[in-house]
Enzyme design. Structure first.
Site, PDB file in Angstrom:
ATOM      1  N   ALA A 119       0.858  -1.187   0.000  1.00 51.90           N
ATOM      2  CA  ALA A 119       0.000   0.000   0.000  1.00 51.90           C
ATOM      3  C   ALA A 119       0.889   1.229   0.000  1.00 51.90           C
ATOM      4  O   ALA A 119       2.020   1.195   0.493  1.00 51.90           O
ATOM      5  CB  ALA A 119      -0.915   0.010   1.228  1.00 51.90           C
ATOM      6  N   SER A 120       0.370   2.323  -0.576  1.00 56.47           N
ATOM      7  CA  SER A 120       1.143   3.559  -0.653  1.00 56.47           C
ATOM      8  C   SER A 120       0.241   4.734  -0.305  1.00 56.47           C
ATOM      9  O   SER A 120      -0.852   4.872  -0.854  1.00 56.47           O
ATOM     10  CB  SER A 120       1.723   3.740  -2.057  1.00 56.47           C
ATOM     11  OG  SER A 120       2.457   4.945  -2.142  1.00 56.47           O
ATOM     12  N   ALA A 121       0.698   5.568   0.628  1.00 57.69           N
ATOM     13  CA  ALA A 121      -0.054   6.758   1.049  1.00 57.69           C
ATOM     14  C   ALA A 121       0.882   7.957   1.039  1.00 57.69           C
ATOM     15  O   ALA A 121       2.085   7.832   0.781  1.00 57.69           O
ATOM     16  CB  ALA A 121      -0.650   6.547   2.436  1.00 57.69           C
ATOM     17  N   SER A 122       0.324   9.146   1.331  1.00 63.32           N
ATOM     18  CA  SER A 122       1.135  10.353   1.235  1.00 63.32           C
ATOM     19  C   SER A 122       2.087  10.507   2.410  1.00 63.32           C
ATOM     20  O   SER A 122       3.051  11.273   2.322  1.00 63.32           O
ATOM     21  CB  SER A 122       0.225  11.581   1.140  1.00 63.32           C
ATOM     22  OG  SER A 122      -0.747  11.561   2.161  1.00 63.32           O
ATOM     23  N   GLN A 182       4.635   4.302   2.931  1.00 64.60           N
ATOM     24  CA  GLN A 182       4.130   3.121   2.244  1.00 64.60           C
ATOM     25  C   GLN A 182       4.651   1.868   2.923  1.00 64.60           C
ATOM     26  O   GLN A 182       5.605   1.901   3.700  1.00 64.60           O
ATOM     27  CB  GLN A 182       4.489   3.148   0.767  1.00 64.60           C
ATOM     28  CG  GLN A 182       5.954   3.093   0.413  1.00 64.60           C
ATOM     29  CD  GLN A 182       6.154   3.290  -1.089  1.00 64.60           C
ATOM     30  OE1 GLN A 182       5.506   4.117  -1.731  1.00 64.60           O
ATOM     31  NE2 GLN A 182       7.063   2.520  -1.668  1.00 64.60           N
ATOM     32  N   VAL A 183       3.994   0.738   2.621  1.00 69.54           N
ATOM     33  CA  VAL A 183       4.234  -0.518   3.331  1.00 69.54           C
ATOM     34  C   VAL A 183       4.750  -1.568   2.349  1.00 69.54           C
ATOM     35  O   VAL A 183       4.194  -1.740   1.255  1.00 69.54           O
ATOM     36  CB  VAL A 183       2.936  -1.007   4.002  1.00 69.54           C
ATOM     37  CG1 VAL A 183       3.169  -2.334   4.709  1.00 69.54           C
ATOM     38  CG2 VAL A 183       2.426   0.035   4.984  1.00 69.54           C
ATOM     39  N   LYS A 231       6.928  -0.459   7.262  1.00 72.59           N
ATOM     40  CA  LYS A 231       6.272   0.816   6.953  1.00 72.59           C
ATOM     41  C   LYS A 231       7.345   1.897   6.910  1.00 72.59           C
ATOM     42  O   LYS A 231       8.061   2.115   7.895  1.00 72.59           O
ATOM     43  CB  LYS A 231       5.232   1.124   8.030  1.00 72.59           C
ATOM     44  CG  LYS A 231       4.343   2.320   7.738  1.00 72.59           C
ATOM     45  CD  LYS A 231       3.281   2.432   8.841  1.00 72.59           C
ATOM     46  CE  LYS A 231       2.350   3.594   8.620  1.00 72.59           C
ATOM     47  NZ  LYS A 231       1.312   3.667   9.696  1.00 72.59           N
ATOM     48  N   ASP A 274      -9.612   4.617  14.853  1.00 69.61           N
ATOM     49  CA  ASP A 274      -9.993   4.603  13.435  1.00 69.61           C
ATOM     50  C   ASP A 274     -10.228   3.172  12.950  1.00 69.61           C
ATOM     51  O   ASP A 274      -9.531   2.689  12.048  1.00 69.61           O
ATOM     52  CB  ASP A 274      -8.886   5.278  12.614  1.00 69.61           C
ATOM     53  CG  ASP A 274      -9.329   5.578  11.184  1.00 69.61           C
ATOM     54  OD1 ASP A 274     -10.551   5.709  10.956  1.00 69.61           O
ATOM     55  OD2 ASP A 274      -8.461   5.690  10.299  1.00 69.61           O
TER      56      ASP A 274
END
Length: 569
Positions: A133-136, A139-140, A154, A289
C-alpha cells in the site's frame, strides 16, 4: 483585519484560497485577505464558481486528496465533527482515501539504510520492492526476517515532515484569524481544533509511538482470543521506519457472501464490540480509526486491528461519564444522556439547555430498539455532537472520537452479521468490563485510600454527632453562610460617604469664596480679597487631592480584582 501572509507560505495560502473559491466562500476569501495570494485568473474563476453555487461534498473530499497528506488527515478529523459539518460532508470526508503514486523502491531502501544503519539486503532475507500500500505519509512493503518471520515494513516518505510543518503553520494563521474575527471561530474554536489535529498528526509521523501503541493494545486485549494485534519488531523500528509482524488476512469488506459462510459473524462482531468496550471503559486507550480497511479477517477466522497511528486516550473522569453515557444510550434514557453530555461539554454563552435536552431525549427515544440493520449505534453519539453545536454546547474531542469509532464499528458489525444489535451488546458487556476494572483497581491497591477515609469517618462520627446534639440542646447550634462580605461592603459605603462629604465641603468653600469676593477689605491678594482667594486655593487643592485619591484607589481595586480572577482560573 486580514490574515498576515508569510511569504514562505504563499503557495499554501494560494491552495487554501482556491479551495474556498471552489466551494463558494468568496466572502471568507475577501474578509481574510487570502485573495491577495491569488492571480487575476484565479479571481475570475472565483466569479464563475460563485455563479454556479457551492460545490458538493464529494468534490471537497477530492480537493483535499489532491492537496496532500495534511489535508487528507484534516478531512478525516473533520469527519468526526458532526457539530461542525452536515451529515453529507462528514460522510464524504470519512471515505477519504490517502492513495498516491508509490515511492521508487531505491528511495525506500535509502530511508531504511539511513534509519536502521544497515543495508536492506543485510537486514532481511527478502524484501518485496513492490509496495502492499502507498499513502502520502508513507508506504508498506512485505519482507522476511533472517530468522524466517514474515513482517511488513512501513517507511515514511522523505520530506513529508517539513511539508506537514509548513501546512500546519499556514493553517494556524488562518485558524487564529477565524477565532478572532468570525462567529463560527468563537463558537467552535478552530485554533483548539487545529492544535488537537497537529498533535495527532505529529504522533502519527513518529513510528516509535505507533509501535508503542501496538504493544499497549496487544497487552490490553490479551484476554480477547478472537482479536489480533500485529507485534512490532523494536530493533527494526525508528521514527521513520516501523517493522511489525505480518498478518495474513483480508479486509472485512472484501469478504464475499460465500466467504462469510465459513465465518461465525455473530461471534466476531460480539468479540469486536467487547474488545472496544474494554479499550474505552476499562483501559482508557482505544484504536480511534477502526474503519473496514483497518480491520482484517485472518486466515484462522479472527479479527486483526492494524494501523494504530490514530489512537485516543481517556482520563478516569471522562471514562466514568462515557460509561454512564453508553449505558443511558443503550437503555433509551434520553434525559440522562442529555445531562451527561452537558457535564462533558463546554457551555457557550448562548447555550439553550432546555432545547438541547428536548432534542437529545427525542433522538434517543426515536432510535430505541432499532437493530443494526436499521440504525448505526454510533450515529446517536455523532448526532449528540451535532445537536450540541446547534444549541451552544461544544462537545469534548473524546466524544467526537468515540462517535466516529462506534460508527465504524457498526459498519464492520453489519458486514459480519446483519442482525447484530450493538445496543444489546453494550448492555451485556458493559457490566463485565466494569467488574474487570473494579477488580483490577482493588488488586492494585487503589481502593485502600477510600477504605482508610471510610475508617476515619466511622471513628470520628460519634464524637462529632455528640457535639452537634449538645449544641442543639443548649440552643447554640449556628449555621454560618458567607453570602456577602459585610465588612467589605461597609468599607465601600464609607468610601462613598467620605467622597460625597469631601465634595460638599469643597462646594461650600467655593460658594463662600464667591460671596466674600463682594465684601470690601483692605487685605488683598492678586488684586482680590485675600480671604476669598485663600478659600479658592484650598478648594482647588482639595478637589485635586480628591481626584488623585479616586484614581489611585480605583486603580488598585481593579488590579486586585484582576489578580483574584486569574487565581480562580
Amino acid at each position: 483585519m486580514v490574515v498576515a501572509l508569510h511569504p514562505r507560505h504563499l503557495g499554501r495560502y494560494r491552495d487554501m484560497a482556491r479551495l474556498l473559491i471552489r466551494h463558494g466562500r468568496r466572502d471568507l476569501l475577501q474578509t481574510s485577505g487570502l485573495a491577495d495570494a491569488l492571480a487575476a485568473e484565479d479571481l475570475d474563476a472565483a466569479d464563475a464558481a460563485d455563479d454556479g453555487g457551492p460545490a458538493k461534498a464529494e468534490e471537497l473530499a477530492a480537493d483535499l486528496e489532491r492537496m496532500g497528506a495534511t489535508y487528507v488527515k484534516l478531512g478525516q478529523l473533520l469527519s468526526t465533527r458532526a457539530d461542525l459539518l452536515s451529515p453529507t460532508y462528514t460522510e464524504a470526508l470519512s471515505r477519504l482515501q490517502d492513495d498516491v503514486t508509490p515511492l521508487d523502491a531505491d528511495e525506500v531502501e535509502a530511508v531504511i539504510d539511513a534509519e536502521l544503519g544497515t543495508k536492506v539486503s543485510t537486514l532481511f532475507a527478502s524484501f518485496e520492492r513492490a509496495p502492499l500500500a502507498s499513502a502520502s505519509l508513507g508506504q508498506v512493503h512485505r519482507a522476511t526476517m533472517r530468522d524466517g518471520r514474515e513482517v511488513v515494513v512501513k517507511v515514511q516518505r522523505p520530506g513529508v515532515r517539513d511539508q506537514v510543518k509548513g501546512d500546519i503553520e499556514a493553517l494556524r494563521d488562518i485558524a487564529a484569524f477565524l477565532d478572532r474575527h468570525t462567529e463560527a471561530g468563537r463558537r467552535y474554536g478552530f485554533g483548539d481544533l487545529l492544535d488537537e489535529f497537529a498533535s495527532s498528526l505529529w504522533d502519527e509521523l513518529d513510528y516509535r509511538r505507533e509501535a508503542a501503541n501496538l504493544e499497549r493494545l496487544a497487552s490490553d486485549l490479551a484476554d480477547h482470543p478472537l482479536i489480533v494485534v500485529p507485534k512490532p519488531i523494536s530493533d527494526y523500528t525508528s521514527s521513520r521506519v516501523l517493522t511489525m509482524s505480518y498478518v495474513d488476512g483480508r479486509k472485512v469488506t472484501d469478504i464475499g457472501p460465500l466467504g462469510q459462510l465459513d465465518l461465525d459473524g455473530n461471534a466476531l462482531a460480539e468479540a469486536l464490540f467487547k474488545a472496544y468496550l474494554s479499550q474505552i471503559l476499562d483501559h482508557g486507550f482505544f484504536h480511534a480509526d477502526p474503519h473496514p480497511g483497518n480491520v482484517l479477517v485472518t486466515a484462522d477466522g479472527r479479527l486483526a486491528l492494524i494501523d494504530l497511528g490514530m489512537v485516543a486516550r481517556l482520563g478516569p473522569e471522562i471514562q466514568e461519564r462515557l460509561v454512564k453515557l453508553l449505558l443511558a444510550v443503550s437503555e433509551g434514557r434520553g434525559e440522562e444522556v442529555a445531562q451527561i453530555s452537558l457535564q462533558m461539554g463546554e457551555a457557550l454563552d448562548d447555550l439553550d439547555e432546555g432545547e438541547f435536552t428536548r432534542r437529545v431525549a427525542a433522538l434517543v427515544g426515536r432510535h430505541q430498539g432499532s437493530s443494526v440493520g436499521d440504525l448505526q449505534a454510533g450515529a446517536i453519539v455523532v448526532e449528540l455532537s451535532r445537536i450540541g453545536g446547534e444549541c451552544g454546547l461544544r462537545p469534548p474531542p473524546a466524544l467526537s472520537m468515540l462517535g466516529k469509532a462506534l460508527l465504524n464499528l457498526d459498519l464492520v458489525a453489519r458486514t459480519l452479521d446483519a442482525d447484530f444489535d450493538p445496543n444489546d451488546a453494550i448492555r451485556r458487556h458493559a457490566g463485565e468490563v466494569l467488574q474487570a476494572r473494579l477488580w483490577r483497581s482493588t488488586s492494585q491497591g487503589n481502593v485502600m485510600a477510600g477504605v482508610m477515609e471510610a475508617k476515619e469517618l466511622i471513628e470520628r462520627f460519634p464524637g462529632r454527632a455528640n457535639r452537634i446534639l449538645e449544641n442543639l440542646a443548649q440552643n447554640e447550634f449556628r449555621v454560618k453562610v458567607d453570602s456577602i462580605d459585610e465588612q467589605e461592603l461597609m468599607r465601600g459605603f464609607q468610601k462613598v460617604a467620605n467622597r460625597v462629604t469631601t465634595g460638599l465641603v469643597i462646594a461650600a468653600l467655593v460658594m463662600g469664596a464667591a460671596l466674600l469676593m463682594r465684601i470690601p477689605t483692605e487685605h488683598r491678594l492678586f488684586g482680590y480679597p485675600a480671604l476669598a482667594i485663600v478659600l479658592f486655593l484650598v478648594a482647588a487643592g482639595s478637589g485635586m487631592a480628591l481626584v488623585i485619591s479616586i484614581f489611585l484607589t480605583d486603580r488598585r481595586g481593579n488590579r486586585a480584582r484582576s489578580a483574584t480572577r486569574r487565581r480562580q482560573r
